[in-house]
Design a protein around this motif. Structure first.
Motif, PDB file in Angstrom:
ATOM      1  N   VAL A 262       0.813  -1.218   0.000  1.00  0.00           N
ATOM      2  CA  VAL A 262       0.000   0.000   0.000  1.00  0.00           C
ATOM      3  C   VAL A 262       0.847   1.268   0.000  1.00  0.00           C
ATOM      4  CG1 VAL A 262      -1.750   1.280   1.264  1.00  0.00           C
ATOM      5  CG2 VAL A 262      -1.855  -1.211   1.187  1.00  0.00           C
TER       6      VAL A 262
ATOM      7  N   ARG B 208       1.222  20.279  -5.498  1.00  0.00           N
ATOM      8  CA  ARG B 208      -0.193  20.272  -5.911  1.00  0.00           C
ATOM      9  C   ARG B 208      -1.084  19.431  -5.013  1.00  0.00           C
ATOM     10  NH1 ARG B 208      -1.652  18.938 -11.427  1.00  0.00           N
ATOM     11  NH2 ARG B 208       0.139  17.546 -11.492  1.00  0.00           N
ATOM     12  N   ARG B 209      -0.783  18.134  -4.805  1.00  0.00           N
ATOM     13  CA  ARG B 209      -1.683  17.317  -3.990  1.00  0.00           C
ATOM     14  C   ARG B 209      -1.335  17.357  -2.504  1.00  0.00           C
ATOM     15  NH1 ARG B 209      -4.898  12.998  -6.319  1.00  0.00           N
ATOM     16  NH2 ARG B 209      -4.565  11.741  -4.486  1.00  0.00           N
ATOM     17  N   GLY B 210      -0.141  17.854  -2.166  1.00  0.00           N
ATOM     18  CA  GLY B 210       0.308  17.813  -0.778  1.00  0.00           C
ATOM     19  C   GLY B 210      -0.618  18.589   0.145  1.00  0.00           C
ATOM     20  N   LEU B 211      -0.848  18.055   1.346  1.00  0.00           N
ATOM     21  CA  LEU B 211      -1.792  18.686   2.274  1.00  0.00           C
ATOM     22  C   LEU B 211      -1.273  20.039   2.752  1.00  0.00           C
ATOM     23  CD1 LEU B 211      -2.847  15.556   4.305  1.00  0.00           C
ATOM     24  CD2 LEU B 211      -4.248  16.871   2.724  1.00  0.00           C
TER      25      LEU B 211
ATOM     26  N   LEU C 225       2.354  12.666   1.243  1.00  0.00           N
ATOM     27  CA  LEU C 225       0.999  13.156   1.517  1.00  0.00           C
ATOM     28  C   LEU C 225       1.035  14.618   1.932  1.00  0.00           C
ATOM     29  CD1 LEU C 225      -0.599  10.150   3.395  1.00  0.00           C
ATOM     30  CD2 LEU C 225      -1.522  11.265   1.382  1.00  0.00           C
TER      31      LEU C 225
ATOM     32  N   GLN D  46       0.809  10.628  -4.997  1.00  0.00           N
ATOM     33  CA  GLN D  46       0.735  12.046  -4.665  1.00  0.00           C
ATOM     34  C   GLN D  46       1.562  12.906  -5.614  1.00  0.00           C
ATOM     35  OE1 GLN D  46      -1.570  12.387  -2.451  1.00  0.00           O
ATOM     36  NE2 GLN D  46      -1.503  10.168  -2.133  1.00  0.00           N
TER      37      GLN D  46
ATOM     38  N   ALA E 238       5.596   7.750   2.526  1.00  0.00           N
ATOM     39  CA  ALA E 238       4.194   8.010   2.202  1.00  0.00           C
ATOM     40  C   ALA E 238       3.701   9.269   2.909  1.00  0.00           C
ATOM     41  CB  ALA E 238       3.333   6.804   2.593  1.00  0.00           C
TER      42      ALA E 238
ATOM     43  N   VAL F 205       0.694   4.670  -2.406  1.00  0.00           N
ATOM     44  CA  VAL F 205       0.088   5.894  -1.887  1.00  0.00           C
ATOM     45  C   VAL F 205       1.071   7.047  -2.030  1.00  0.00           C
ATOM     46  CG1 VAL F 205      -0.652   7.062   0.211  1.00  0.00           C
ATOM     47  CG2 VAL F 205      -1.514   4.781  -0.312  1.00  0.00           C
TER      48      VAL F 205
ATOM     49  N   SER G 210       6.542   4.025   5.265  1.00  0.00           N
ATOM     50  CA  SER G 210       5.438   4.849   5.762  1.00  0.00           C
ATOM     51  C   SER G 210       5.868   6.302   5.858  1.00  0.00           C
ATOM     52  CB  SER G 210       4.971   4.358   7.130  1.00  0.00           C
ATOM     53  OG  SER G 210       4.640   3.002   7.069  1.00  0.00           O
TER      54      SER G 210
ATOM     55  N   ASN H 113      -1.787  22.546   0.077  1.00  0.00           N
ATOM     56  CA  ASN H 113      -3.229  22.747   0.012  1.00  0.00           C
ATOM     57  C   ASN H 113      -3.684  23.714   1.097  1.00  0.00           C
ATOM     58  OD1 ASN H 113      -5.587  21.984  -1.345  1.00  0.00           O
ATOM     59  ND2 ASN H 113      -6.206  20.812   0.452  1.00  0.00           N
TER      60      ASN H 113
END
Lengths: 295, 371
Positions: A212, A276-279, A271, A220, A267, A216, A264, A282
């Motif tokens: 996983v 662009r997709r990073g929290l 995340l 991102q 990941a 994941v 992890s 954002n």
């Protein structure tokens, strides 16, 4: 640390093995995550345990290839059971996964303890498949991993286009006349192969993280499947090798869990900070206009 | 009490305590959360141990349950951020927390009497060795008391919040409209699951907890549509698996926890095969019956359509039916015989005629107006 990696034979073997495992599970995990089968990997890796012990009981050998094939067959049967339960009862995917995961694992445990209770010592070392012991990887283990992993990646490359369509739009794939069911079985089988490779290094319990987490993380950074799959493989390899090096550098650091923490962490960083997709980005994007108004 | 009796008692109480919250996990499609929780409670135990330095302290149980709930919260945060789907979020969170716990245990191995193998796999055979003593009296195994306590708590909560739980499980929107606070119920259920997992993994190991939570309710779900029956059946199946599992494990000298998990699986398989309405066997029987029923309906409609018309001589002749209906001759013969036995039609000189009953049969199929 790095010079050890280059010159220490044992460490090099172990790192190579973990790296191969990381690439294969990262690449195939990308498809599993896209097809919403993240937890199927968890169920199949638990389901592989009875296969490992049965392969040993039947053949009496602890040859890595034999045990890997046993693991793959049992994992595959477990996956078939999951699909059969979902399609013939009103039990949903989560229930079927939990059921197969736990009962197969229990069966493996019964076999394992039964074998261990026998007087001969030939079974010693089977229990390393529970948590994995990357440190015990030998050259022949790595060779077996490379053979199975290479074959799995080759098959994936051959059916790349079909697998890509299936992962994003199964209905479209069906309308194009692709054998959707067969392809789905193929992808699941490849995932089983990836799992059987990783079990010796990280064990049945933690294997799901290697399926996983790289996917994941890779997801991102990109919207393109090809890039994502390659990145996922790279992340898996980095975590595999990094985990081995780290756990070799300090005392009493079990390799499998360290590899899981590494992947992890990758990941988590992805995340939070991927463009662009990073929290974090954002959060800035959402809050900046408000701040300007205030000023 | 004898050792064997004590082991079976612990097994039964544990199985029933797991089955009750398991029913709601299966119904709410959250079975895999139990897999995550049973792994991550270990982190709570390890962290709490660093604070209180006592492996038997009740604080550990509370901390472990907290870690279980934290796992659920983390998973939900991740999946709500829309970057990761829910299943991937579960697969991401629990191996990480579990790995951290394993690393911590390995680092301080000398000071924690925690064996990761025992946590995952459990060793029920040793559970009776840990006694609960009060004022110098031996009151029985500690885990029996612990699991009975947890069972009582979850029974009490179940009875108190039965109505709310039921509605929130089957119709979350309506429950919210009634002001039942689905979120509170959700986290309450998660707390009970975590608490049960902590108590149970001591005795039977975390993977078996998943088997006991998921398999008996899944089997019961195939047998009944009523929640009270499902709860009772799950508890019964759990207890049955516990007894059979202990028995098999003693006979084979193998892991009790594993044997119990296998038994829950076998019980599920039996239910899957033979459940009266939803079992595989019932599905096959139903499909076969449907096939004949449909064929008879085809035949009856065909006859009605051509009866008393000019082509009747050709169309309604038993010998010619198979080419008109496109059936293999043997199959046609069978269908005609079954329809005749049922009184739908009569055969005279090779000509088939619908009876009154046959006409009524067609009427029910076509909606009745066309006669």
């Amino acid at each position: 640390m790095l010079s050890n990696l280059l010159f220490d034979y044992t460490l090099r073997t172990v790192a190579l093995g973990s790296g191969i495992m990381g690439v294969v599970s990262g690449v195939l995990g990308a498809f599993a995550v896209l097809r919403r089968q993240s937890l199927l990997g968890d169920a199949m890796s638990h389901a592989a345990l009875p296969g490992i012990v049965l392969a040993f009981i039947i053949t009496g050998s602890k040859e890595p290839l034999v045990l890997m094939i046993g693991a793959a067959v049992a994992g595959w049967i477990g996956a078939l059971f999951v699909m059969a339960i979902i399609s013939t009862t009103r039990i949903k995917q989560d229930g079927a996964l939990g059921l197969i995961l736990a009962t197969f694992f229990g069966f493996g445990l019964v076999l394992l303890t039964w074998v261990q209770a026998r007087p001969d010592a030939a079974q010693a070392g089977l229990d390393r498949y529970l948590f994995g012991q990357a440190a015990t990887l030998l050259e022949r283990d790595v060779a077996a991993m490379a053979a199975i992993g290479g074959a799995a990646l080759l098959v994936l490359a051959l059916f790349w286009k079909e697998c890509a369509i299936l992962s994003f739009d199964p209905d479209f794939a069906r309308s194009m006349g692709l054998p959707v069911h067969l392809l789905s079985v193929l992808l699941t089988s490849l995932l089983v192969a990836a799992i059987s490779i990783g079990l010796q290094a990280v064990g049945v319990v933690l294997m799901s993280a290697l399926i996983v987490a790289p996917a994941v993380a890779a997801r991102q950074w990109t919207d393109r499947l090809g890039v994502m799959v390659v990145l996922s493989g790279v992340f898996g390899a980095v975590a595999g090798v990094g985990g081995v090096v780290l756990s070799g550098a300090a005392a009493r650091l079990p390799t499998g869990p360290v590899i899981v923490v590494c992947i992890s962490a990758l990941a988590l960083i992805s995340l939070l900070f991927a463009p662009r997709r990073g929290l974090v980005w954002n959060w800035f994007r959402v809050n900046r206009p408000v701040a300007r108004q205030g000023a | 009490m004898e050792l064997f009796t004590e082991i079976i008692l612990i097994a039964i109480v544990t199985a029933v305590a797991c089955a009750l919250p398991g029913v709601f996990l299966v119904l709410r499609r959250m079975a895999m959360i139990s897999d995550a929780i049973t792994h991550t409670v270990l982190l709570g135990i390890v962290l709490a141990f660093f604070v209180v330095r006592d492996i038997t302290s009740p604080v550990l149980v509370v901390a472990a349950a907290g870690a279980g709930v934290a796992t659920v919260v983390l998973t939900e945060l991740l999946s709500r951020s829309n970057r990761v789907r829910e299943d991937a979020a579960i697969g991401l969170v629990f191996p990480l927390l579990f790995s951290i716990a394993v690393i911590l245990i390995a680092q301080y191995a000398g000071r924690i009497h925690l064996d990761v193998d025992a946590v995952l796999l459990g060793e029920l055979a040793f559970a009776p060795l840990d006694r609960f003593e009060f004022a110098g009296n031996d009151l029985g195994p500690r885990s029996l008391w612990l699991m009975s306590g947890i069972l009582m708590v979850s029974l009490a909560l179940l009875i108190t919040f039965y109505k709310e739980l039921k509605l929130a499980t089957f119709d979350a929107a309506l429950a919210a409209a009634f002001g039942f606070a689905p979120a509170a119920l959700h986290y309450g259920l998660m707390s009970v699951v975590s608490l049960t997992a902590v108590g149970a993994f001591n005795a039977v190991g975390s993977v078996l907890v998943v088997a006991l939570m998921v398999a008996p309710p899944a089997a019961a779900y195939l047998l009944t549509d009523r929640l009270p029956h499902m709860l009772a059946l799950s508890a019964l199946f759990g207890a049955l698996a516990a007894i059979l599992g202990c028995w098999v494990a003693f006979a084979l000298n193998a892991s009790i926890a594993g044997a119990m998990a296998v038994m829950t699986g076998l019980i599920f398989c039996l239910a899957w095969m033979f459940a009266p309405q939803r079992g595989l066997l019932a599905q096959v029987v139903w499909r076969v019956r449907q096939r004949w029923e449909f064929a008879q309906a085809m035949l009856a409609v065909h006859l009605l359509h051509h009866q008393a018309t000019v082509q009747a001589v050709v169309e309604c002749q038993a010998a010619h039916l198979s080419e008109h209906l496109n059936w293999p001759p043997a199959f046609t013969e069978q269908v005609v015989r079954r329809a005749e036995q049922r009184g739908l039609l009569v055969q005279q000189n090779g000509m088939l005629t619908l009876t009154d009953q046959g006409r009524r049969f067609v009427a029910t199929i076509l909606g009745g107006d066309e006669l």
